[in-house]
Scaffold this motif. Structure first.
Motif, PDB file in Angstrom:
ATOM      1  N   VAL A  25      32.685  36.039  58.636  1.00  0.00           N
ATOM      2  CA  VAL A  25      32.171  36.786  57.486  1.00  0.00           C
ATOM      3  C   VAL A  25      32.547  35.992  56.244  1.00  0.00           C
ATOM      4  O   VAL A  25      33.706  35.579  56.095  1.00  0.00           O
ATOM      5  N   LEU A  26      31.592  35.792  55.354  1.00  0.00           N
ATOM      6  CA  LEU A  26      31.805  35.016  54.137  1.00  0.00           C
ATOM      7  C   LEU A  26      31.615  35.913  52.924  1.00  0.00           C
ATOM      8  O   LEU A  26      30.562  36.540  52.763  1.00  0.00           O
ATOM      9  N   ALA A  27      32.632  35.960  52.061  1.00  0.00           N
ATOM     10  CA  ALA A  27      32.569  36.800  50.863  1.00  0.00           C
ATOM     11  C   ALA A  27      32.785  35.944  49.618  1.00  0.00           C
ATOM     12  O   ALA A  27      33.895  35.470  49.365  1.00  0.00           O
ATOM     13  N   ASP A  28      31.714  35.731  48.865  1.00  0.00           N
ATOM     14  CA  ASP A  28      31.787  34.950  47.627  1.00  0.00           C
ATOM     15  C   ASP A  28      30.546  35.278  46.805  1.00  0.00           C
ATOM     16  O   ASP A  28      29.433  35.318  47.345  1.00  0.00           O
ATOM     17  N   ARG A  34      28.503  29.568  48.163  1.00  0.00           N
ATOM     18  CA  ARG A  34      28.229  30.352  49.360  1.00  0.00           C
ATOM     19  C   ARG A  34      27.265  29.619  50.284  1.00  0.00           C
ATOM     20  O   ARG A  34      27.515  29.480  51.483  1.00  0.00           O
ATOM     21  N   GLU A  35      26.165  29.123  49.709  1.00  0.00           N
ATOM     22  CA  GLU A  35      25.174  28.418  50.528  1.00  0.00           C
ATOM     23  C   GLU A  35      25.742  27.124  51.096  1.00  0.00           C
ATOM     24  O   GLU A  35      25.450  26.754  52.234  1.00  0.00           O
ATOM     25  N   VAL A  52      28.474  38.328  51.926  1.00  0.00           N
ATOM     26  CA  VAL A  52      28.558  39.421  50.958  1.00  0.00           C
ATOM     27  C   VAL A  52      29.082  38.899  49.629  1.00  0.00           C
ATOM     28  O   VAL A  52      29.643  37.802  49.551  1.00  0.00           O
ATOM     29  N   GLY A  53      28.915  39.717  48.575  1.00  0.00           N
ATOM     30  CA  GLY A  53      29.302  39.271  47.252  1.00  0.00           C
ATOM     31  C   GLY A  53      30.230  40.189  46.504  1.00  0.00           C
ATOM     32  O   GLY A  53      30.461  39.988  45.308  1.00  0.00           O
ATOM     33  N   ASP A  54      30.793  41.209  47.176  1.00  0.00           N
ATOM     34  CA  ASP A  54      31.744  42.082  46.500  1.00  0.00           C
ATOM     35  C   ASP A  54      32.726  42.658  47.512  1.00  0.00           C
ATOM     36  O   ASP A  54      32.519  42.569  48.726  1.00  0.00           O
ATOM     37  N   ILE A  71      36.193  34.425  55.349  1.00  0.00           N
ATOM     38  CA  ILE A  71      36.490  33.538  54.229  1.00  0.00           C
ATOM     39  C   ILE A  71      36.201  34.327  52.958  1.00  0.00           C
ATOM     40  O   ILE A  71      35.084  34.809  52.768  1.00  0.00           O
ATOM     41  N   VAL A  72      37.209  34.453  52.092  1.00  0.00           N
ATOM     42  CA  VAL A  72      37.095  35.384  50.964  1.00  0.00           C
ATOM     43  C   VAL A  72      37.499  34.716  49.652  1.00  0.00           C
ATOM     44  O   VAL A  72      38.595  34.135  49.554  1.00  0.00           O
ATOM     45  N   ASP A  73      36.629  34.814  48.650  1.00  0.00           N
ATOM     46  CA  ASP A  73      36.974  34.362  47.311  1.00  0.00           C
ATOM     47  C   ASP A  73      37.866  35.424  46.662  1.00  0.00           C
ATOM     48  O   ASP A  73      37.579  36.621  46.742  1.00  0.00           O
ATOM     49  N   VAL A  74      38.956  35.003  46.024  1.00  0.00           N
ATOM     50  CA  VAL A  74      39.866  35.959  45.388  1.00  0.00           C
ATOM     51  C   VAL A  74      39.152  36.761  44.314  1.00  0.00           C
ATOM     52  O   VAL A  74      39.283  37.985  44.225  1.00  0.00           O
TER      53      VAL A  74
END
Length: 235
Positions: A25-28, A34-35, A52-54, A71-74
């Motif tokens: 799962v990618l969150a950014d 992201r791409e 996802v984005g939030d 993988i998650v953006d802070v």
């Protein structure tokens, strides 16, 4: 980066097992990053099962897909402070031990401490520029998916530069502190032995001394490594 010693046969670093495909799962919220990550992961044989984005969408995706790792953006909407980190912690509270690799633009040692607080491991905290070092990034992702704790070397370096004075850590010898820093980077015993140019049995002895001095009783070895790193971060 670990290199093969002179005269050794070519091969992967000793800290890396053969990687298998992961469900991710990618969150950014940054579309370009992201791409780029989706393409990079696909080229390495992985499957991105949700993008996802939030924060709320991340929690929902983790619970719905139960990925091998997220993988998650802070920083994500709406305030772009630490929504991604908080969502990752929420997801792990609802799905204990769910592996999470957090990416951050800046070094914030407290973020790593927050992630490690549940003592379950399977977490990573890397700076975003580490993604450009593709092999290091993919190796860290694989280790987190397999339950390891991986901290960016720059986070560890900042902690060392802070001249911390904690009564418990003061009991550690310089070599034991060096070993604990390598543990914080997620290094295996074999990799630590190679880095310090000592035998595996010497590494095991030092680790045992670290556990004893930090007051960590006999328990699951992996769990004690997480607790030792957490003590290191909180000092």
């Amino acid at each position: 980066m670990l290199l093969n010693p002179p005269g050794a046969a070519p091969g992967p670093p000793p800290d890396r097992a053969a990687r298998g495909p992961l469900r991710i799962v990618l969150a950014d919220d940054a579309v370009l990053l992201r791409e780029g990550l989706v393409r990079l992961l696909a080229e390495d044989g992985h499957q991105v099962v949700a993008v996802v984005g939030d924060g709320p969408a991340l929690v929902e995706a983790v619970l719905g897909h139960r990925p091998d790792v997220s993988i998650v953006d802070v920083r994500m909407p709406p305030t772009y402070t630490d929504e991604g980190l908080r969502a990752a912690i929420t997801a792990r509270s609802r799905l204990p031990g769910a592996p999470v690799l957090v990416l951050s633009q800046y070094v914030e040692a407290s973020y790593a401490g927050d992630l490690l607080a549940d003592g379950a491991g399977a977490v990573g905290y890397l700076l975003k520029n580490r993604v450009a070092r593709v092999e290091e990034f993919l190796d860290a992702l694989d280790r987190v998916a397999r339950g390891a704790t991986v901290l960016d070397p720059q986070v560890v370096a900042q902690l060392l530069a802070g001249q911390r004075r904690d009564a418990v850590l003061e009991a550690l010898t310089p070599r034991e502190r060096q070993l604990l820093a390598l543990m914080a980077e997620g290094r295996s015993n074999a990799a630590i032995a190679e880095r310090l140019v000592v035998s595996a049995s010497t590494v095991e002895k030092h680790i045992g001394n670290v556990f004893a001095k930090l007051g960590l009783p006999p328990d699951d070895a992996h769990h004690r490594r997480v607790l030792a790193v957490l003590a290191y971060l909180r000092a």
